[in-house]
Scaffold this motif. Structure first.
Motif, PDB file in Angstrom:
ATOM      1  N   VAL A 139      39.388  41.365  38.610  1.00 29.97           N
ATOM      2  CA  VAL A 139      38.866  41.234  37.173  1.00 29.97           C
ATOM      3  C   VAL A 139      39.871  41.900  36.270  1.00 29.97           C
ATOM      4  N   ILE A 140      40.622  42.759  36.766  1.00 30.87           N
ATOM      5  CA  ILE A 140      41.569  43.439  35.594  1.00 30.87           C
ATOM      6  C   ILE A 140      42.551  42.441  35.586  1.00 30.87           C
ATOM      7  N   HIS A 141      42.997  41.822  36.356  1.00 33.03           N
ATOM      8  CA  HIS A 141      44.182  40.782  36.224  1.00 33.03           C
ATOM      9  C   HIS A 141      43.689  39.729  35.186  1.00 33.03           C
ATOM     10  N   GLN A 156      41.228  39.688  33.231  1.00 33.83           N
ATOM     11  CA  GLN A 156      40.880  40.041  31.932  1.00 33.83           C
ATOM     12  C   GLN A 156      42.297  40.253  31.040  1.00 33.83           C
ATOM     13  N   PRO A 216      41.753  46.237  30.091  1.00 37.50           N
ATOM     14  CA  PRO A 216      40.682  46.253  31.045  1.00 37.50           C
ATOM     15  C   PRO A 216      40.401  47.265  31.715  1.00 37.50           C
ATOM     16  N   VAL A 271      36.232  38.330  26.824  1.00 31.97           N
ATOM     17  CA  VAL A 271      35.514  38.589  27.881  1.00 31.97           C
ATOM     18  C   VAL A 271      33.917  38.709  27.609  1.00 31.97           C
ATOM     19  N   PHE A 299      32.411  39.705  39.981  1.00 27.62           N
ATOM     20  CA  PHE A 299      33.061  38.697  38.603  1.00 27.62           C
ATOM     21  C   PHE A 299      32.021  38.624  37.305  1.00 27.62           C
ATOM     22  N   ARG A 343      31.590  40.787  34.456  1.00 27.36           N
ATOM     23  CA  ARG A 343      32.944  41.100  33.686  1.00 27.36           C
ATOM     24  C   ARG A 343      33.528  40.184  33.100  1.00 27.36           C
ATOM     25  N   PHE A 364      33.193  36.333  34.301  1.00 26.77           N
ATOM     26  CA  PHE A 364      33.840  35.380  35.166  1.00 26.77           C
ATOM     27  C   PHE A 364      32.806  34.862  36.149  1.00 26.77           C
ATOM     28  N   LEU A 416      45.420  33.216  38.799  1.00 22.80           N
ATOM     29  CA  LEU A 416      45.737  34.469  39.532  1.00 22.80           C
ATOM     30  C   LEU A 416      45.977  34.185  40.970  1.00 22.80           C
ATOM     31  N   GLN A 427      49.216  35.740  37.059  1.00 19.05           N
ATOM     32  CA  GLN A 427      49.186  37.521  37.474  1.00 19.05           C
ATOM     33  C   GLN A 427      49.101  37.166  39.133  1.00 19.05           C
TER      34      GLN A 427
END
Lengths: 207, 207
Positions: free
Chosen positions: A195-197, A199, B15, B80, B104, B107, B109, B174, B190
């Motif tokens: 989730v950090i990535h 966001q 984040p 977000v 997810f 936060r 997603f 990601l 990422q």
DNA sequence: TAGATTGTTAATCGATTAACAATC
DNA sequence: TAGATTGTTAATCGATTAACAATC
């Protein structure tokens, strides 16, 4: 080559270089240049040369780097020219996926011990490896002299687990629980929280 | 507050602030200071204040920050304060774990579509969500206007999948596959590769 | 009020890049 | 030799920190 301590940000790029170089090797490519490698990775050639120069002279003017040789050097620098046994704490969906993952062994790691505190899971085996109760973790890790651990527990449990791991002699923790750990200064911690990535990327997206 | 573009390294910390603040909130704490937050995260208080100052003035002299308010601000900044549907490609062990992951939804997603190219998996459901064949991916993502994706395929397939995702309108990826992706400059990527993190730590361990 | 903490400035520190002599 | 690329230096660029006036 310079003798001062190497910045951690440089250390952080070496595994990325190593991963890319090994890929080139597996495609049968034997020689590359800082320019070519940089283009693959989106990194400037100067940065690659500078990073490597902290550790020695691995290239040849006019030619570039012999990939096999450079891989060997990087593995030695990163201490992964050996196999580190790893303790994995928390065998939920994610822990299971990690335990099954075939990508560790060729890159210096082997999951050697599994822990969970769910009675239903204890005694089960994954790849011949038995899941052990968390209350045996300290002794078991100490006895096996394991120094690297991964935490894949819920966030609630992670700090407590980390404390126990440190007490058992663990020096490096890869933490998948979405929480910042508090550990002594000489213990290395790295975090993985998808989730950090995510966001970090949505900041740049249009609403 | 300053008007120049905010450095990505700052965006990357937001984040982490948000995650820590939400944790404090969940423990019933309503106010904190840059000093206190910094101590939790191992970050200097000056850095936290500087980072936040790029976006506005969220604190109160003498008191600190109202956590609920600051969380709201950060969620808005990071985009977000809404729910992003996410496409997940590759439903092996890791993909399954991600599809099951409950972390997810709170936060920002929600995994909205699953893809795999294994005929045995296609049609199966995970949490009511059907696994679809990769050859339908482009249309399906385009139709649903999904802009965020996660790749959890083997390394071999990742670049090809990434190309198709970009073509389908994905703007942020990601990537769990252990390979550097080549994508157009306006696509965010990422990476999550546990081995990279582990190797970064073993450098510091004694043989 | 006295104490605490913010937001911001300027100084410091560190990382990246450009450039080039050396040399394969 | 001519062309290419290294390793390194110095310049540039950017990020972090220290300090403090403002003020709650």
């Amino acid at each position: 080559m310079d003798r001062s301590p190497v910045p951690d940000i440089v250390i952080g790029r070496l595994p990325i270089y190593l991963r890319a170089l090994k890929r080139l090797l597996s495609e049968g490519i034997e020689v590359t240049s800082s320019r070519e490698l940089g283009r693959w990775l989106g990194i400037s050639s100067a940065q690659i040369r500078k990073d490597l120069s902290h550790f020695g002279e691995f290239g040849k003017q006019g030619t570039g780097y012999h990939i096999g040789k450079l891989c060997g050097e990087l593995e030695q620098i990163l201490n992964v020219n050996r196999e580190w046994p790893v303790a994995l704490v928390g065998v939920g969906d994610l822990g299971r996926a990690l335990a099954h993952y075939g990508g560790f062994s060729h890159r210096g790691f082997r999951i050697a011990q599994l822990f969970d505190n769910d009675p239903a899971k204890i005694g089960q085996k994954i790849n011949e490896l038995e899941i052990m109760p968390v209350n045996k973790m300290g002794n078991s890790i100490e006895e096996a002299r394991i120094r690297v651990a991964m935490i894949a527990t819920p966030a609630d449990a992670a700090q407590e687990v980390a404390d126990a791991l440190v007490k058992a002699g663990i020096r490096a923790i890869l933490n998948y629980a979405p929480i910042a750990l508090i550990v002594p200064g000489d213990i290395r911690v790295q975090y993985i929280d998808p989730v950090i990535h995510l966001q970090r990327m949505t900041y740049y997206l249009e609403k």
